[in-house]
Design a protein around this motif. Structure first.
Motif, PDB file in Angstrom:
ATOM      1  N   ASN A 103      42.022 -20.750 -28.933  1.00  0.00           N
ATOM      2  CA  ASN A 103      42.655 -22.028 -28.601  1.00  0.00           C
ATOM      3  C   ASN A 103      42.340 -23.086 -29.649  1.00  0.00           C
ATOM      4  O   ASN A 103      43.210 -23.871 -30.026  1.00  0.00           O
ATOM      5  N   LEU A 104      41.089 -23.108 -30.121  1.00  0.00           N
ATOM      6  CA  LEU A 104      40.708 -24.051 -31.172  1.00  0.00           C
ATOM      7  C   LEU A 104      41.571 -23.859 -32.409  1.00  0.00           C
ATOM      8  O   LEU A 104      42.027 -24.830 -33.037  1.00  0.00           O
ATOM      9  N   LYS A 130      38.369 -19.534 -26.173  1.00  0.00           N
ATOM     10  CA  LYS A 130      37.982 -20.819 -26.760  1.00  0.00           C
ATOM     11  C   LYS A 130      38.238 -20.881 -28.266  1.00  0.00           C
ATOM     12  O   LYS A 130      38.890 -21.820 -28.745  1.00  0.00           O
ATOM     13  N   PHE A 182      39.091 -23.336 -22.131  1.00  0.00           N
ATOM     14  CA  PHE A 182      39.359 -23.877 -23.467  1.00  0.00           C
ATOM     15  C   PHE A 182      38.307 -24.887 -23.940  1.00  0.00           C
ATOM     16  O   PHE A 182      38.246 -25.199 -25.124  1.00  0.00           O
ATOM     17  N   ILE A 221      40.115 -29.186 -26.612  1.00  0.00           N
ATOM     18  CA  ILE A 221      38.826 -28.492 -26.668  1.00  0.00           C
ATOM     19  C   ILE A 221      37.706 -29.331 -26.041  1.00  0.00           C
ATOM     20  O   ILE A 221      36.581 -28.851 -25.884  1.00  0.00           O
TER      21      ILE A 221
END
Length: 325
Positions: free
Chosen positions: A10-11, A7, A81, A35
């Motif tokens: 990916n952010l 997470k 994600f 997100i």
């Protein structure tokens, strides 16, 4: 890589893609997944709010209920994600016969539901508090039946108040961390009741959001605009009402928060009420293929070059300040 690491990584990729695209409008960058996502459980509604695409009957697309299997497919792909799932778009989400199945499938992800409050029965109020839902938004646009029903046509003020009380009691009983929020659309008929709404929210231990009102029938703008300019979404220019937004040529929603309609269409944002800009269909393709696909690339590029030319952007609030209490 575990979800705990995926997470934030990916952010970071999504954020850099967004920034890189802003500074180079001739080329859009996508190096991550969204997100957050908004999912439309249904576009049916029990009310007839005059400035709502669904309630007013002006929606041109077909009505229906999202298939739980389609929802699970989308969430399974996006779960690694996502920081947040909105379980609403157009319509009243609690009208879905499998409403709680959707909420419960989001466990482990922050989830939000926005409702008009007419389905908060004793049974449902207790279930929603125990469901794992993170955030419940209840629309309450008046402090009595007369003011409330000016906009919430066919709605019942006391029924919503009873539901709010039931949820508040259940939250205390189960020591629930779920956030309860009252949303108040400020208009000409109810702005004098803001002190009363603040009092109601305080007694319920709910947060309060005073929100400017979106108007889709421009000929009615003068009927709804509040006297207080603070809560006006529009201003008059040369005899026309236009949104108080200079519409900069960028939009974070196209990198961070897409919308999935009840029938699996992916659209760019929550202002595409009629799904006029379909980026893809989850019944046919994976979300990743749609997200990185040619339609999204072309649309993102168009936003970065001249956002004012996109129809759904001309009523967008991105960049406007809302009052929060």
């Amino acid at each position: 890589m575990s979800i705990a690491f995926k997470k934030p990584v990916n952010l970071m990729f999504t954020g850099f893609s967004w920034l890189g695209s802003i500074f180079n409008s001739h080329r859009t960058f996508i190096r991550g997944m969204p997100i957050a996502v908004s999912t439309e459980l249904t576009n049916y509604c029990n009310l007839k709010c005059p400035e709502c695409s669904s309630g007013s009957g002006q929606m041109t697309r077909q009505r229906g209920f999202m298939d739980i299997t389609l929802f699970r497919k989308a969430i399974d792909e996006l779960r690694p994600f996502l920081f947040n799932v909105n379980l609403y778009f157009q319509g009243e989400p609690m009208m879905h016969p499998l409403f709680f199945s959707f909420v419960e499938y989001c466990r482990g992800i922050r989830s939000t539901v926005s409702t008009n409050g007419h389905f908060l029965t004793p049974e449902y109020s207790e279930r929603i508090v125990k469901s794992g839902l993170s955030h419940l938004i209840v629309s309450l646009d008046g402090a009595d039946q007369d003011c409330y029903s000016k906009y919430r046509v066919d709605g019942y003020f006391e029924k919503v108040i009873d539901g709010l009380n039931l949820v508040s009691v259940a939250k205390r009983r189960y020591n629930s961390p779920m956030k309860l929020e009252i949303q108040f659309l400020v208009n000409r008929f109810n702005e004098h009741q803001i002190p009363q709404i603040k009092s109601i929210a305080g007694k319920l231990k709910a947060s309060l959001r005073l929100k400017s009102m979106q108007i889709i029938n421009r000929e009615n703008t003068h009927l709804w605009l509040p006297e207080s300019r603070k809560f006006r979404r529009y201003e008059e220019k040369e005899g026309l009402y236009v949104i108080k937004n200079n519409l900069p040529d960028r939009c974070a929603r196209l990198w961070f928060n897409p919308v999935i309609t009840w029938d699996g269409k992916v659209v760019p944002c929550c202002f595409d009420k009629d799904a006029d800009h379909i980026m893809g269909d989850l019944n046919i393709d994976s979300f990743r293929d749609i997200w990185n696909g040619p339609r999204y690339r072309v649309f993102r590029r168009a936003i970065l070059r001249d956002r004012s030319m996109i129809d759904i952007c001309r009523n967008c609030t991105s960049g406007l300040q809302e009052a929060k209490y």
